[in-house]
Design a protein around this motif. Structure first.
Motif, PDB file in Angstrom:
ATOM      1  N   VAL A  66       0.875  -1.172   0.000  1.00 29.14           N
ATOM      2  CA  VAL A  66       0.000   0.000   0.000  1.00 29.14           C
ATOM      3  C   VAL A  66       0.911   1.221   0.000  1.00 29.14           C
ATOM      4  O   VAL A  66       1.645   1.458   0.952  1.00 29.14           O
ATOM      5  CB  VAL A  66      -0.942   0.010   1.223  1.00 29.14           C
ATOM      6  N   MET A  67       0.864   1.950  -1.094  1.00 31.97           N
ATOM      7  CA  MET A  67       1.647   3.165  -1.260  1.00 31.97           C
ATOM      8  C   MET A  67       0.797   4.354  -0.819  1.00 31.97           C
ATOM      9  O   MET A  67      -0.394   4.210  -0.579  1.00 31.97           O
ATOM     10  CB  MET A  67       2.075   3.295  -2.726  1.00 31.97           C
ATOM     11  N   PRO A  68       1.368   5.542  -0.716  1.00 33.72           N
ATOM     12  CA  PRO A  68       0.575   6.685  -0.260  1.00 33.72           C
ATOM     13  C   PRO A  68      -0.689   6.949  -1.084  1.00 33.72           C
ATOM     14  O   PRO A  68      -1.704   7.375  -0.533  1.00 33.72           O
ATOM     15  CB  PRO A  68       1.551   7.860  -0.363  1.00 33.72           C
ATOM     16  N   ASP A  69      -0.645   6.679  -2.395  1.00 38.72           N
ATOM     17  CA  ASP A  69      -1.808   6.994  -3.237  1.00 38.72           C
ATOM     18  C   ASP A  69      -2.313   5.833  -4.093  1.00 38.72           C
ATOM     19  O   ASP A  69      -3.098   6.039  -5.015  1.00 38.72           O
ATOM     20  CB  ASP A  69      -1.508   8.201  -4.122  1.00 38.72           C
ATOM     21  N   HIS A  70      -1.878   4.609  -3.826  1.00 38.32           N
ATOM     22  CA  HIS A  70      -2.354   3.453  -4.582  1.00 38.32           C
ATOM     23  C   HIS A  70      -1.927   2.169  -3.884  1.00 38.32           C
ATOM     24  O   HIS A  70      -1.163   2.221  -2.921  1.00 38.32           O
ATOM     25  CB  HIS A  70      -1.831   3.468  -6.016  1.00 38.32           C
TER      26      HIS A  70
ATOM     27  N   ASN B 206       8.380  -1.198  -4.567  1.00 40.45           N
ATOM     28  CA  ASN B 206       7.799   0.092  -4.909  1.00 40.45           C
ATOM     29  C   ASN B 206       8.201   1.209  -3.948  1.00 40.45           C
ATOM     30  O   ASN B 206       8.538   2.303  -4.399  1.00 40.45           O
ATOM     31  CB  ASN B 206       6.272  -0.019  -4.980  1.00 40.45           C
ATOM     32  N   PRO B 207       8.171   0.998  -2.638  1.00 40.95           N
ATOM     33  CA  PRO B 207       8.568   2.089  -1.723  1.00 40.95           C
ATOM     34  C   PRO B 207      10.026   2.513  -1.898  1.00 40.95           C
ATOM     35  O   PRO B 207      10.350   3.688  -1.694  1.00 40.95           O
ATOM     36  CB  PRO B 207       8.342   1.480  -0.332  1.00 40.95           C
TER      37      PRO B 207
ATOM     38  N   GLN C 139      11.404   6.217  -3.338  1.00 40.84           N
ATOM     39  CA  GLN C 139      12.282   6.879  -2.375  1.00 40.84           C
ATOM     40  C   GLN C 139      11.576   7.182  -1.049  1.00 40.84           C
ATOM     41  O   GLN C 139      11.855   8.190  -0.403  1.00 40.84           O
ATOM     42  CB  GLN C 139      12.910   8.128  -2.983  1.00 40.84           C
ATOM     43  N   LEU C 140      10.680   6.273  -0.662  1.00 51.83           N
ATOM     44  CA  LEU C 140      10.029   6.389   0.642  1.00 51.83           C
ATOM     45  C   LEU C 140      10.864   5.711   1.717  1.00 51.83           C
ATOM     46  O   LEU C 140      10.676   5.972   2.906  1.00 51.83           O
ATOM     47  CB  LEU C 140       8.631   5.765   0.603  1.00 51.83           C
TER      48      LEU C 140
END
Length: 152
Positions: A64-68, A131-132, A136-137
């Motif tokens: 779960v990414m910030p927007d998807h 993905n994160p 660059q999270l």
């Protein structure tokens, strides 16, 4: 100029096959980074896990990414449309309740890709959970709280 599809066009050719592995992606409305809030992201995670526990899917990997979110699943019951309707509607209710909001959470539709037998599931899972790092999270996946894979 990118091609824009209506929601009916997105359904053309979509087929749900039990036992098939799918990579599913859906995006928040206006790509708002709602899940930058860890607690709101966990509400989506709870819905992914509940679908797994209810036997609708076998979850292989998700992030779960910030927007998807991206979700690699083996479909066991229901159709892709029914699955995504369930996830999006239930997560909308819980996220809106927790954030005291009544706004639309998700964009209409979703993207799905059926994996072929020769596709490498572990490679697909690694791609998802990295993905994160690509965004660059984080620099290490273990430091990002909103992911899982059945091998880890």
């Amino acid at each position: 100029m990118p091609q824009v599809f209506t929601s009916n066009q997105l359904l053309k050719g979509r087929y749900s096959e039990h036992g098939r592995v799918y990579l599913l992606t859906t995006v928040t409305d206006h790509r708002r980074p709602i899940f930058s809030d860890f607690h709101l992201g966990r509400l989506v995670v709870n819905q992914l896990r509940q679908a797994h526990e209810d036997g609708i899917v076998h979850s292989i990997a998700w992030v779960v990414m910030p927007d998807h979110f991206h979700w690699l699943v083996e479909l066991r019951r229901k159709t892709l449309g029914e699955l995504m309707c369930r996830i999006k509607s239930r997560s909308s209710v819980t996220v809106n309740r927790a954030s005291q909001s009544a706004s639309r959470l998700w964009q209409k539709g979703y993207h799905d890709r059926a994996l072929r037998q020769e596709d490498d599931l572990k490679a697909a899972a690694r791609y998802i959970i990295k993905n994160p790092i690509r965004a660059q999270l984080t620099t290490r996946i273990g430091d990002y709280p909103l992911w899982d894979a059945c091998w880890f």
